[in-house]
Write an enzyme that holds these catalytic residues in place. Sequence first.
Site, PDB file in Angstrom:
ATOM      1  N   ASP A  72       0.826  -1.202   0.000  1.00 33.25           N
ATOM      2  CA  ASP A  72       0.000   0.000   0.000  1.00 33.25           C
ATOM      3  C   ASP A  72       0.864   1.257   0.000  1.00 33.25           C
ATOM      4  OD1 ASP A  72      -1.986   1.874   0.206  1.00 33.25           O
ATOM      5  OD2 ASP A  72      -2.599   1.353   2.247  1.00 33.25           O
ATOM      6  N   ASP A 275      -1.805   4.989  -6.056  1.00 31.24           N
ATOM      7  CA  ASP A 275      -2.001   4.266  -4.810  1.00 31.24           C
ATOM      8  C   ASP A 275      -2.170   2.772  -5.062  1.00 31.24           C
ATOM      9  OD1 ASP A 275      -2.619   3.373  -2.297  1.00 31.24           O
ATOM     10  OD2 ASP A 275      -4.612   4.236  -2.247  1.00 31.24           O
TER      11      ASP A 275
END
Length: 415
Positions: A72, A275
């Site tokens: 992440d 992201d």
Amino acid sequence: MPPARWAAATCLVLLLLLPFAPGPARAATPAKPPSSSSSAVFQLQGDVYPTGHYYATMNIGDPAKPYFLDVDTGSDLTWLQCDAPCQSCNKVPHQLYKPTKNKLVPCAASACTTLHGAESPTKKCAVPQQCDYQIKYTDSATSLGVLVADNFTLSLRNSSSVRASLAFGCGYDQQVGKNGAAQVATDGLLGLGKGSVSLLSQLKQQGIAKNVIGHCLSTNGGGFLFFGDDVVPTSRATWAPMVRSTSGNYYSPGSGTLYFDRRSLGVKPMEVVFDSGSTYTYFTAQPYQATVSALKASLSKSLKQVSDPSLPLCWKGQNVFKSVSDVEKDFKSLFLSFAKNSVMEIPPKNYLIVTKNGNVCLGVLDGSVAKLNFNVIGDITMQDQIIIYDNERGQLGWIRGSCNRSTKSTMSSFP
């Protein structure tokens, strides 16, 4: 519609004590860094559909034990589900990480100060011996726990290995989705954001690797992740300056102009963040509606809109689709043009999936439904590209190619 896995790294502090009584407060002693920095490469598992994320294996503890961590780049804190004991945890692939008292990060430590923000951390800790945290994500997932420091064993590309003592979250109260006791594919989350509490920032501080992250996500599943700056020939990449996002401390190439089939969609420039914690790509209301309208207007009449539980907008054909390659000729590429003529092409395979029902679905979602006020480039759009987050030079880069082979052979395949 699957939950939006895009994470807003909002750190809130709860005055909760760790369920075991704290002992003497000290972080684990940092490992002595190697004489020169190097890079580490990790094989990835997972996919966009149906898994919904990519994850790496990290070896943590002494002796080192493997844990699967969700990659992440949209949040900073790495955390593991933790037997402290666990109040609410999901069923994870490995035995829960079990902390010891001497691994607690004290409230006064810089990692705790950073996590809690600019205010004095002593105002936010229930006791000085430990650092409590709570993180909330936009899909309603949460992790609540305490910071610990333990060894991460990394195999470097120069054939050496290093044990680095790094701070991370020991999460003893997790809620993922609607059911906190759900079976999940990972043991925790690998926070690779820009903040100083992120894993790469800590490795940089210890002189182990430069603060450069990259990943190559395969459309066939798997791929690789790397730390450090000597993996990719930077001259091959398209680069865009990394700018400060108005919506948080995220990786952003700034505002981009959106095109469909090389024609402007007439929407104002879009603030974009990259992201890897988001499965799909999200556009705010105006560019999303413009994209959907342009797509529908260009489609063959042989494609009929159909309801599919996987995603909001799907089509069926005269025959069942087996892969995106079956329908690529019916869809056109999107393009995002950033500063300095840095253009990212988004071909059909980077915004479509084929579901188990044999339908093709749009993997660009309406960000306003997820209450986002900016645009997120997620895993689906980053597939079969090396994406480079270069915090040393303040730039984001991408190189298109196949990511479904070994790291070495993948590198040789990039132009």
